[in-house]
Design an enzyme around this catalytic site. Structure first.
Site, PDB file in Angstrom:
ATOM      1  N   LYS A   9      39.169 -75.425 -53.953  1.00 57.40           N
ATOM      2  CA  LYS A   9      37.899 -76.099 -53.682  1.00 57.40           C
ATOM      3  C   LYS A   9      37.194 -75.468 -52.469  1.00 57.40           C
ATOM      4  O   LYS A   9      37.808 -74.686 -51.721  1.00 57.40           O
ATOM      5  CB  LYS A   9      38.175 -77.594 -53.459  1.00 57.40           C
ATOM      6  CG  LYS A   9      38.781 -78.295 -54.684  1.00 57.40           C
ATOM      7  CD  LYS A   9      38.989 -79.779 -54.428  1.00 57.40           C
ATOM      8  CE  LYS A   9      39.594 -80.479 -55.640  1.00 57.40           C
ATOM      9  NZ  LYS A   9      39.764 -81.942 -55.418  1.00 57.40           N
ATOM     10  N   TYR A  49      34.504 -82.739 -64.245  1.00 52.25           N
ATOM     11  CA  TYR A  49      34.986 -84.035 -63.749  1.00 52.25           C
ATOM     12  C   TYR A  49      34.477 -85.198 -64.607  1.00 52.25           C
ATOM     13  O   TYR A  49      34.406 -86.333 -64.113  1.00 52.25           O
ATOM     14  CB  TYR A  49      34.577 -84.219 -62.294  1.00 52.25           C
ATOM     15  CG  TYR A  49      35.469 -83.480 -61.308  1.00 52.25           C
ATOM     16  CD1 TYR A  49      36.856 -83.697 -61.285  1.00 52.25           C
ATOM     17  CD2 TYR A  49      34.946 -82.579 -60.384  1.00 52.25           C
ATOM     18  CE1 TYR A  49      37.683 -83.027 -60.380  1.00 52.25           C
ATOM     19  CE2 TYR A  49      35.767 -81.908 -59.478  1.00 52.25           C
ATOM     20  CZ  TYR A  49      37.137 -82.143 -59.484  1.00 52.25           C
ATOM     21  OH  TYR A  49      37.957 -81.485 -58.592  1.00 52.25           O
ATOM     22  N   PHE A  57      33.627 -92.394 -56.470  1.00 50.07           N
ATOM     23  CA  PHE A  57      33.655 -91.128 -55.733  1.00 50.07           C
ATOM     24  C   PHE A  57      33.077 -89.958 -56.535  1.00 50.07           C
ATOM     25  O   PHE A  57      33.110 -88.822 -56.077  1.00 50.07           O
ATOM     26  CB  PHE A  57      35.085 -90.812 -55.274  1.00 50.07           C
ATOM     27  CG  PHE A  57      36.103 -90.727 -56.392  1.00 50.07           C
ATOM     28  CD1 PHE A  57      36.246 -89.575 -57.157  1.00 50.07           C
ATOM     29  CD2 PHE A  57      36.918 -91.815 -56.678  1.00 50.07           C
ATOM     30  CE1 PHE A  57      37.184 -89.497 -58.178  1.00 50.07           C
ATOM     31  CE2 PHE A  57      37.863 -91.753 -57.699  1.00 50.07           C
ATOM     32  CZ  PHE A  57      37.990 -90.589 -58.455  1.00 50.07           C
ATOM     33  N   ARG A  85      51.223 -79.208 -60.383  1.00 47.97           N
ATOM     34  CA  ARG A  85      50.966 -80.554 -59.845  1.00 47.97           C
ATOM     35  C   ARG A  85      51.919 -80.880 -58.693  1.00 47.97           C
ATOM     36  O   ARG A  85      51.522 -81.419 -57.678  1.00 47.97           O
ATOM     37  CB  ARG A  85      51.093 -81.620 -60.950  1.00 47.97           C
ATOM     38  CG  ARG A  85      50.036 -81.542 -62.039  1.00 47.97           C
ATOM     39  CD  ARG A  85      48.669 -81.953 -61.614  1.00 47.97           C
ATOM     40  NE  ARG A  85      48.574 -83.338 -61.210  1.00 47.97           N
ATOM     41  CZ  ARG A  85      47.423 -83.946 -60.938  1.00 47.97           C
ATOM     42  NH1 ARG A  85      46.259 -83.284 -61.017  1.00 47.97           N
ATOM     43  NH2 ARG A  85      47.396 -85.197 -60.568  1.00 47.97           N
ATOM     44  N   ASN A 112      40.806 -82.243 -50.356  1.00 47.46           N
ATOM     45  CA  ASN A 112      42.222 -82.022 -50.679  1.00 47.46           C
ATOM     46  C   ASN A 112      42.503 -80.648 -51.290  1.00 47.46           C
ATOM     47  O   ASN A 112      43.512 -80.457 -51.960  1.00 47.46           O
ATOM     48  CB  ASN A 112      42.770 -83.173 -51.534  1.00 47.46           C
ATOM     49  CG  ASN A 112      42.106 -83.264 -52.887  1.00 47.46           C
ATOM     50  OD1 ASN A 112      41.218 -82.474 -53.200  1.00 47.46           O
ATOM     51  ND2 ASN A 112      42.552 -84.198 -53.707  1.00 47.46           N
ATOM     52  N   HIS A 115      42.473 -78.232 -57.060  1.00 46.18           N
ATOM     53  CA  HIS A 115      42.533 -78.970 -58.330  1.00 46.18           C
ATOM     54  C   HIS A 115      43.561 -78.308 -59.229  1.00 46.18           C
ATOM     55  O   HIS A 115      43.645 -77.082 -59.280  1.00 46.18           O
ATOM     56  CB  HIS A 115      41.161 -78.928 -59.028  1.00 46.18           C
ATOM     57  CG  HIS A 115      41.231 -79.339 -60.470  1.00 46.18           C
ATOM     58  ND1 HIS A 115      41.163 -80.667 -60.859  1.00 46.18           N
ATOM     59  CD2 HIS A 115      41.424 -78.617 -61.603  1.00 46.18           C
ATOM     60  CE1 HIS A 115      41.303 -80.730 -62.180  1.00 46.18           C
ATOM     61  NE2 HIS A 115      41.453 -79.503 -62.659  1.00 46.18           N
ATOM     62  N   GLU A 126      40.066 -77.437 -69.775  1.00 41.22           N
ATOM     63  CA  GLU A 126      39.518 -76.944 -68.507  1.00 41.22           C
ATOM     64  C   GLU A 126      39.524 -75.418 -68.446  1.00 41.22           C
ATOM     65  O   GLU A 126      38.578 -74.814 -67.919  1.00 41.22           O
ATOM     66  CB  GLU A 126      40.312 -77.538 -67.340  1.00 41.22           C
ATOM     67  CG  GLU A 126      40.105 -79.047 -67.214  1.00 41.22           C
ATOM     68  CD  GLU A 126      40.943 -79.684 -66.112  1.00 41.22           C
ATOM     69  OE1 GLU A 126      41.711 -78.957 -65.442  1.00 41.22           O
ATOM     70  OE2 GLU A 126      40.824 -80.906 -65.922  1.00 41.22           O
TER      71      GLU A 126
HETATM   72  P1  IDP Z   1      43.762 -84.982 -58.753  1.00 40.54           P
HETATM   73  O1  IDP Z   1      42.825 -83.954 -58.157  1.00 40.54           O
HETATM   74  O2  IDP Z   1      45.021 -85.120 -57.931  1.00 40.54           O
HETATM   75  O3  IDP Z   1      44.039 -84.760 -60.222  1.00 40.54           O
HETATM   76  P2  IDP Z   1      42.005 -87.151 -59.604  1.00 40.54           P
HETATM   77  O4  IDP Z   1      42.421 -88.584 -59.667  1.00 40.54           O
HETATM   78  O5  IDP Z   1      41.856 -86.414 -60.881  1.00 40.54           O
HETATM   79  O6  IDP Z   1      43.041 -86.403 -58.624  1.00 40.54           O
HETATM   80  O7  IDP Z   1      40.649 -87.098 -58.787  1.00 40.54           O
HETATM   81  C1  IDP Z   1      39.859 -85.920 -58.774  1.00 40.54           C
HETATM   82  C2  IDP Z   1      39.419 -85.658 -57.351  1.00 40.54           C
HETATM   83  O8  IDP Z   1      38.540 -86.711 -56.954  1.00 40.54           O
HETATM   84  C3  IDP Z   1      40.537 -85.669 -56.305  1.00 40.54           C
HETATM   85  O9  IDP Z   1      41.193 -84.418 -56.194  1.00 40.54           O
HETATM   86  C4  IDP Z   1      39.775 -86.018 -55.049  1.00 40.54           C
HETATM   87  O10 IDP Z   1      39.107 -84.873 -54.520  1.00 40.54           O
HETATM   88  C5  IDP Z   1      38.712 -86.980 -55.575  1.00 40.54           C
HETATM   89  N1  IDP Z   1      39.161 -88.359 -55.443  1.00 40.54           N
HETATM   90  C6  IDP Z   1      40.062 -89.026 -56.202  1.00 40.54           C
HETATM   91  N2  IDP Z   1      40.233 -90.297 -55.802  1.00 40.54           N
HETATM   92  C7  IDP Z   1      39.381 -90.456 -54.750  1.00 40.54           C
HETATM   93  C8  IDP Z   1      39.086 -91.558 -53.892  1.00 40.54           C
HETATM   94  O11 IDP Z   1      39.636 -92.658 -54.011  1.00 40.54           O
HETATM   95  N3  IDP Z   1      38.153 -91.306 -52.919  1.00 40.54           N
HETATM   96  C9  IDP Z   1      37.540 -90.116 -52.744  1.00 40.54           C
HETATM   97  N4  IDP Z   1      37.800 -89.053 -53.537  1.00 40.54           N
HETATM   98  C10 IDP Z   1      38.701 -89.220 -54.520  1.00 40.54           C
HETATM   99 MG    MG Z   2      42.754 -84.826 -61.849  1.00 39.77          MG
END
Ligand code: IDP
Ligand code: MG
Length: 150
Positions: A9, A49, A57, A85, A112, A115, A126
């Protein structure tokens, strides 16, 4: 052999962590079969997404992922969806184990770093969004039998 999609990212690029993060994935034994630097636009981000479009979010997530260049990586390896993962760590870096990418480099769920596809099916979808079939160079490593028994 299983394939998955990783996106580094914009925070990873801004923080000059592309090398260290790719190293961790390579060191795990995964093979890079496709790699590109690109800037996502709104349409591409919304498609990628789309599963999250009803979440609170979603807007900030799309804004963030389109805020600067990203690196898209296609990886191949045994069980690579799960391997990526658990190398990434939990979505929220605060909860991610030390030794994972998010646990070692992050402190905020909205920054974070990485992805990774969450299932073999989503990996296929994807990968199709980011790579043409002709851009994936598969099964080229001579070392494979030293990493994977069969
Ligand atoms: P992942 O990236 O671990 O698969 P997902 O649930 O698919 O997590 O969420 C996609 C992205 O959305 C996350 O990597 C994070 O950047 C963002 N995200 C997920 N949950 C939250 C939240 O509760 N607050 C803010 N951003 C979130
Ligand atoms: Mg995800």
């Amino acid at each position: 052999m299983e394939k998955t999609l990783v996106l580094l990212k914009p925070d990873t690029l801004q923080r000059s962590l592309v090398g260290p993060i790719i190293s961790r994935l390579e060191q795990r034994g995964l093979t890079i079969i496709g790699l590109k630097l690109l800037q996502m636009d709104n349409a591409l981000a919304s498609k990628h997404y789309s599963a999250h479009e009803d979440k609170p979010f979603f807007r900030p997530l799309v804004e963030f992922i389109t805020s600067g260049p990203i690196v898209a990586i296609a990886l191949q390896g045994k069980d690579c969806v799960a391997v990526v993962r658990n190398t990434m760590g939990s979505t929220n870096p605060v909860e991610a184990n030390l030794g994972t990418i998010r646990g070692d480099f992050g402190i905020d769920i909205g920054r974070n770093l990485i992805h990774g596809s969450d299932s073999v099916e989503s990996a296929q979808t994807e990968l199709g969004i980011f790579f043409d079939k002709s851009e994936l160079l598969e099964e080229y490593k001579d070392i494979s039998s030293w990493v994977i028994e069969s």
